[in-house]
Design an enzyme around this catalytic site. Sequence first.
Site, mmCIF file in Angstrom:
data_model
loop_
_atom_site.group_PDB
_atom_site.id
_atom_site.type_symbol
_atom_site.label_atom_id
_atom_site.label_comp_id
_atom_site.label_asym_id
_atom_site.label_seq_id
_atom_site.Cartn_x
_atom_site.Cartn_y
_atom_site.Cartn_z
ATOM 1 N N HIS A 81 0.850 -1.188 0.000
ATOM 2 C CA HIS A 81 0.000 0.000 0.000
ATOM 3 C C HIS A 81 0.890 1.245 0.000
ATOM 4 O O HIS A 81 1.980 1.244 0.560
ATOM 5 C CB HIS A 81 -0.917 -0.009 1.227
ATOM 6 N N GLU A 151 -3.724 2.274 -7.123
ATOM 7 C CA GLU A 151 -4.136 3.359 -6.242
ATOM 8 C C GLU A 151 -3.270 4.585 -6.516
ATOM 9 O O GLU A 151 -2.164 4.699 -5.974
ATOM 10 C CB GLU A 151 -4.055 2.944 -4.767
ATOM 11 N N GLY A 157 -7.890 9.714 -0.441
ATOM 12 C CA GLY A 157 -8.377 10.575 0.629
ATOM 13 C C GLY A 157 -8.449 12.043 0.278
ATOM 14 O O GLY A 157 -8.727 12.872 1.145
ATOM 15 N N SER A 195 -10.231 7.372 -3.545
ATOM 16 C CA SER A 195 -11.450 8.179 -3.398
ATOM 17 C C SER A 195 -12.657 7.559 -4.087
ATOM 18 O O SER A 195 -13.444 8.248 -4.751
ATOM 19 C CB SER A 195 -11.211 9.610 -3.914
ATOM 20 N N GLY A 216 -11.220 2.823 0.667
ATOM 21 C CA GLY A 216 -10.632 3.307 1.910
ATOM 22 C C GLY A 216 -11.682 3.815 2.877
ATOM 23 O O GLY A 216 -12.444 3.055 3.468
ATOM 24 N N GLY A 217 -11.749 5.141 3.014
ATOM 25 C CA GLY A 217 -12.621 5.755 4.004
ATOM 26 C C GLY A 217 -14.085 5.392 3.871
ATOM 27 O O GLY A 217 -14.803 5.287 4.871
#
Length: 235
Positions: A81, A151, A157, A195, A216-217
């Site tokens: 990552h 990514e 993010g 994102s 992710g988030g």
Amino acid sequence: MNGDLAALAEIDALVTAHPAPGCEVVICPPAVLLHPMKARAGDAIALGGQDCHANRSGAHTGDIAAGQLKDAGAAYVILGHSERRADYGETDAMVAAKAAAAHAAGLTAIICVGETEAQRDGDETLTVIASQLDGSIPEGATAANTVIAYEPVWAIGTGRTPTADQIAEVHALMRERLAGKVQDAAQVRLLYGGSVKPGNAAEIFAVPDVDGALVGGASLKAVDFGPIIAALAAA
């Protein structure tokens, strides 16, 4: 470093909302949550670790072996990552060694590649991705034990997302680069990460050679992650 025991309620909500999602769902929580999460997820959701050590065991305080992840209920592990590469100086060779360890333990390695903003602006994206793929994939990698995740570091993010054409260009390169390096290269799952949100998931999944997402988030809450799962199931 997100989530605690109380957050396991999100798993319950996700399983309730998508009992048969029509696609494979994997959650990679902090290692301390793997075992209790396994009991809540059952067979509906597969689990993975966020990293592993290249050695099977030994005096490596604070590290986690691939076999230990497997023992705790993991079937996958994220490797290389961008945060590991940037914060811990992980090289392609280190990622490849960890992936080999994951394979030996019976885990599927999710190998991450991606360019920084400076590399994107310098028109180095394809060169960087090709180099990372060549160096990060170990011998013996197959479509069954390896997943590749693109990514773009500058999109993680930030709310910024590459255009569909930019994503397609990188994924086409990855598919081509895997030929001759990975058994059954055409079947290797290629994920996009950066994102990914409910609002853009369907558009991303419509891009050629995008087989899924590394979220992710938006994966922290079932209300956000659920619509992304639904978008993939409908793709």
